[in-house]
Scaffold this motif. Sequence first.
Motif, PDB file in Angstrom:
ATOM      1  N   LEU A  28       0.831  -1.205   0.000  1.00 19.74           N
ATOM      2  CA  LEU A  28       0.000   0.000   0.000  1.00 19.74           C
ATOM      3  C   LEU A  28       0.865   1.254   0.000  1.00 19.74           C
ATOM      4  N   VAL A  29       2.097   1.094   0.433  1.00 25.45           N
ATOM      5  CA  VAL A  29       2.979   2.254   0.535  1.00 25.45           C
ATOM      6  C   VAL A  29       3.974   2.323  -0.610  1.00 25.45           C
ATOM      7  N   SER A  30       4.618   1.182  -0.909  1.00 26.89           N
ATOM      8  CA  SER A  30       5.696   1.198  -1.904  1.00 26.89           C
ATOM      9  C   SER A  30       5.693  -0.084  -2.733  1.00 26.89           C
ATOM     10  N   PRO A  31       4.789  -0.177  -3.728  1.00 31.82           N
ATOM     11  CA  PRO A  31       4.743  -1.386  -4.542  1.00 31.82           C
ATOM     12  C   PRO A  31       6.021  -1.563  -5.342  1.00 31.82           C
ATOM     13  N   LEU A  32       6.496  -2.777  -5.406  1.00 35.81           N
ATOM     14  CA  LEU A  32       7.721  -3.078  -6.123  1.00 35.81           C
ATOM     15  C   LEU A  32       7.403  -3.919  -7.347  1.00 35.81           C
ATOM     16  N   PRO A  33       7.543  -3.367  -8.546  1.00 34.70           N
ATOM     17  CA  PRO A  33       7.251  -4.122  -9.761  1.00 34.70           C
ATOM     18  C   PRO A  33       8.073  -5.402  -9.813  1.00 34.70           C
ATOM     19  N   GLY A  34       7.424  -6.463 -10.260  1.00 29.32           N
ATOM     20  CA  GLY A  34       8.098  -7.737 -10.415  1.00 29.32           C
ATOM     21  C   GLY A  34       8.101  -8.562  -9.141  1.00 29.32           C
ATOM     22  N   SER A  35       7.642  -8.027  -8.011  1.00 31.78           N
ATOM     23  CA  SER A  35       7.626  -8.763  -6.751  1.00 31.78           C
ATOM     24  C   SER A  35       6.244  -9.333  -6.497  1.00 31.78           C
ATOM     25  N   ILE A  36       6.105 -10.084  -5.392  1.00 30.49           N
ATOM     26  CA  ILE A  36       4.792 -10.612  -5.003  1.00 30.49           C
ATOM     27  C   ILE A  36       3.817  -9.468  -4.770  1.00 30.49           C
ATOM     28  N   VAL A  37       4.345  -8.339  -4.257  1.00 34.59           N
ATOM     29  CA  VAL A  37       3.501  -7.179  -3.972  1.00 34.59           C
ATOM     30  C   VAL A  37       2.745  -6.727  -5.213  1.00 34.59           C
ATOM     31  N   ALA A  38       3.437  -6.728  -6.342  1.00 37.34           N
ATOM     32  CA  ALA A  38       2.842  -6.219  -7.574  1.00 37.34           C
ATOM     33  C   ALA A  38       1.726  -7.112  -8.082  1.00 37.34           C
ATOM     34  N   LEU A  39       1.583  -8.295  -7.510  1.00 39.20           N
ATOM     35  CA  LEU A  39       0.539  -9.214  -7.942  1.00 39.20           C
ATOM     36  C   LEU A  39      -0.772  -8.974  -7.219  1.00 39.20           C
ATOM     37  N   THR A  40      -0.801  -7.998  -6.326  1.00 39.28           N
ATOM     38  CA  THR A  40      -2.031  -7.670  -5.616  1.00 39.28           C
ATOM     39  C   THR A  40      -2.527  -6.306  -6.058  1.00 39.28           C
ATOM     40  N   LEU A  41      -3.825  -6.134  -6.095  1.00 38.25           N
ATOM     41  CA  LEU A  41      -4.406  -4.841  -6.455  1.00 38.25           C
ATOM     42  C   LEU A  41      -4.163  -3.833  -5.341  1.00 38.25           C
ATOM     43  N   PRO A  42      -3.876  -2.595  -5.681  1.00 39.44           N
ATOM     44  CA  PRO A  42      -3.671  -1.589  -4.632  1.00 39.44           C
ATOM     45  C   PRO A  42      -4.987  -1.236  -3.949  1.00 39.44           C
ATOM     46  N   ASN A  43      -4.906  -0.928  -2.686  1.00 36.17           N
ATOM     47  CA  ASN A  43      -6.076  -0.451  -1.956  1.00 36.17           C
ATOM     48  C   ASN A  43      -6.156   1.056  -2.134  1.00 36.17           C
ATOM     49  N   LEU A  44      -7.110   1.514  -2.937  1.00 36.77           N
ATOM     50  CA  LEU A  44      -7.192   2.929  -3.284  1.00 36.77           C
ATOM     51  C   LEU A  44      -8.270   3.673  -2.507  1.00 36.77           C
ATOM     52  N   ALA A  45      -8.827   3.019  -1.489  1.00 40.77           N
ATOM     53  CA  ALA A  45      -9.841   3.684  -0.672  1.00 40.77           C
ATOM     54  C   ALA A  45      -9.218   4.906   0.005  1.00 40.77           C
ATOM     55  N   GLY A  46      -9.813   6.056  -0.209  1.00 37.37           N
ATOM     56  CA  GLY A  46      -9.313   7.287   0.387  1.00 37.37           C
ATOM     57  C   GLY A  46      -8.113   7.878  -0.311  1.00 37.37           C
ATOM     58  N   HIS A  47      -7.747   7.307  -1.460  1.00 33.15           N
ATOM     59  CA  HIS A  47      -6.585   7.836  -2.188  1.00 33.15           C
ATOM     60  C   HIS A  47      -6.870   9.266  -2.653  1.00 33.15           C
ATOM     61  N   GLN A  48      -5.913  10.139  -2.476  1.00 34.89           N
ATOM     62  CA  GLN A  48      -6.078  11.534  -2.855  1.00 34.89           C
ATOM     63  C   GLN A  48      -5.576  11.745  -4.279  1.00 34.89           C
ATOM     64  N   TRP A  49      -6.505  11.907  -5.205  1.00 31.80           N
ATOM     65  CA  TRP A  49      -6.146  12.130  -6.606  1.00 31.80           C
ATOM     66  C   TRP A  49      -5.917  13.621  -6.853  1.00 31.80           C
ATOM     67  N   SER A  50      -5.060  13.921  -7.791  1.00 29.74           N
ATOM     68  CA  SER A  50      -4.840  15.316  -8.150  1.00 29.74           C
ATOM     69  C   SER A  50      -6.086  15.878  -8.824  1.00 29.74           C
ATOM     70  N   PRO A  51      -6.272  17.204  -8.773  1.00 33.86           N
ATOM     71  CA  PRO A  51      -7.488  17.798  -9.370  1.00 33.86           C
ATOM     72  C   PRO A  51      -7.667  17.465 -10.840  1.00 33.86           C
ATOM     73  N   CYS A  52      -6.572  17.256 -11.576  1.00 37.44           N
ATOM     74  CA  CYS A  52      -6.675  16.990 -13.008  1.00 37.44           C
ATOM     75  C   CYS A  52      -6.676  15.507 -13.357  1.00 37.44           C
ATOM     76  N   ALA A  53      -6.637  14.630 -12.345  1.00 39.34           N
ATOM     77  CA  ALA A  53      -6.600  13.198 -12.631  1.00 39.34           C
ATOM     78  C   ALA A  53      -7.816  12.737 -13.423  1.00 39.34           C
ATOM     79  N   SER A  54      -8.944  13.362 -13.197  1.00 39.47           N
ATOM     80  CA  SER A  54     -10.153  13.010 -13.950  1.00 39.47           C
ATOM     81  C   SER A  54     -10.770  14.227 -14.613  1.00 39.47           C
ATOM     82  N   GLY A  55     -10.044  15.340 -14.581  1.00 40.40           N
ATOM     83  CA  GLY A  55     -10.641  16.610 -14.970  1.00 40.40           C
ATOM     84  C   GLY A  55     -10.775  16.831 -16.456  1.00 40.40           C
TER      85      GLY A  55
END
Length: 546
Positions: free
Chosen positions: A28-55
């Motif tokens: 949830l803090v520092s996903p590492l590509p190619g590791s076991i971590v990267a095989l799980t979906l990130p928990n994006l609940a409460g994630h703060q998106w930038s104003p233009c992320a969907s703008g």
Amino acid sequence: MKRSVGVAARWVLALMVSSGLVLSAHALVSPLPGSIVALTLPNLAGHQWSPCASGAPPAGSIERRRILLLHDQDLEGTGAALIQATLMENLASHFGRVRVIEVRNYRVGEILHYDAVIYIGSSYRERLSEAFRRDVDSGKRPVLWLKENIDQLTDPARFQSRYGWLWRSFEGPSDFTVRYKNAVLRPSGEGVDLTTFAALDRKRVQTLATATTRSNESIPWAVTSRHLTYIGDIPLGTTSTADASLALADLLHDVVPAADPVVLNRHRALVRIEDIGPMSNPDDLRAIAAALKAEAVPYSIAVYPLYVGPVGNGRQRIVHLAERPRVVRAIVEMLDGGASLVLHGYSHQLGDRKNPRSGESGTDYEFFSAHLDDAGNVVYDGPVPGDSQAWAQERIEKALAELRDLGLPRPNMFNVPHYAASPADYAAIRATFPARYDRGQYFSPAWDGTPPVSPYIFEQSTPFLVRDDYGSLVVPENLGYIADPSEHTSGPNTRKDLLVGAAALLTVRDSVASFFYHPFLGSSRLVGLVRELKKMGYTFTSPCEL
């Protein structure tokens, strides 16, 4: 012995479970590509998106002036007058609200309700009313007049005395180039003959652009005197970048009352990373994200959430974005690094049919039927079987639901796959998104519904933000894409072609140079393009800041 083996097994199991918990928390803090971590979906609940992320661009980005656009009747039955009016309406919408009427329906004094007037003279058979002629000649509003019927405005002697120039023929050359400012532009009409001049007083008339014929004859292409700007051409109906419609677009800044000089002198650029789906290479995406972040360049990503494999002997492969955690993580990294999310359809293909190539996502059309001719060219057939606004809406909602379930921001822009959709589909898009990010397709009323529809479709790219005939705010894409990014090739969809188009766009005040790029081409070539555009004077921006 059995007991010691059992204890060891339990110890190994416990170690695996605890390690998994630690890795999951770390993901949830520092996903590492190619590791076991990267095989799980990130928990994006409460994630703060930038104003233009969907703008999308704010509705107020479009000027609020009032423009009256008049056109001839469709006397020839070709639909030309009507499609030209649609294309001009789209272009002029950058400056404000456009009212479109047939010139025969003009009423006395009507121009006084508008800031500017545009007339498209497409048919010499149109008889202009005295009310229209008198109001145009009065000088009470700026007027842009295209091509035919200027000879009806008033008698020749008075016209020359008042405006300082006089026409000779409306059947001049059709093979010419246009020099406007520092650019040489190709014609953009369909075989329109250029108006030639019998007289022109250079002290009273400003020549805005010049046409050069194949025989090297020079002819005024656009002139202005008093309140009247005249173009002896109809530069509409093309998707080419370096064409004469750019001169028309820029001249609209003079016809419609001037805007803020700071706005007029800016040149912005957009880049969109295209065709991101479940089967995208996450390493390619992360490399693009890192490269553009290092260049401080905002950008957009066009995403579709469902991959469908090619049509073959067996069942088509289906992969949802949720089944590709590394891709999802790369998308999050892009959004956190300055990208804006654009929905690029649901599957970017159409079910179990080849439409027109293989049926694979990213290759085929989703919202329009097409086939390949004997030479391998795409031919548009028409709306898909069962097409309706409700059908398109259902596909869009499925796509949005998959993104929502992943915790990604809701995109406020839609990019039609391969830029092909029916009017019903455009209506669904308009009802769901504040903006589109593409080139629109506009249909001639002359089409009787019989396939193919290709001769009756007009795709339009614009040099700036517009609100088109379908009612959508349209973020421009006008430079196309890169098929060959090397420096030594030329022709369509090459690096040289894109840069030539960008140079031509500099002739348009407040222009936006916009292109899209596929991530599998690599980040270094993209950075090279970005730096070249910056050298030209372009500033990269996000669509939400247009």
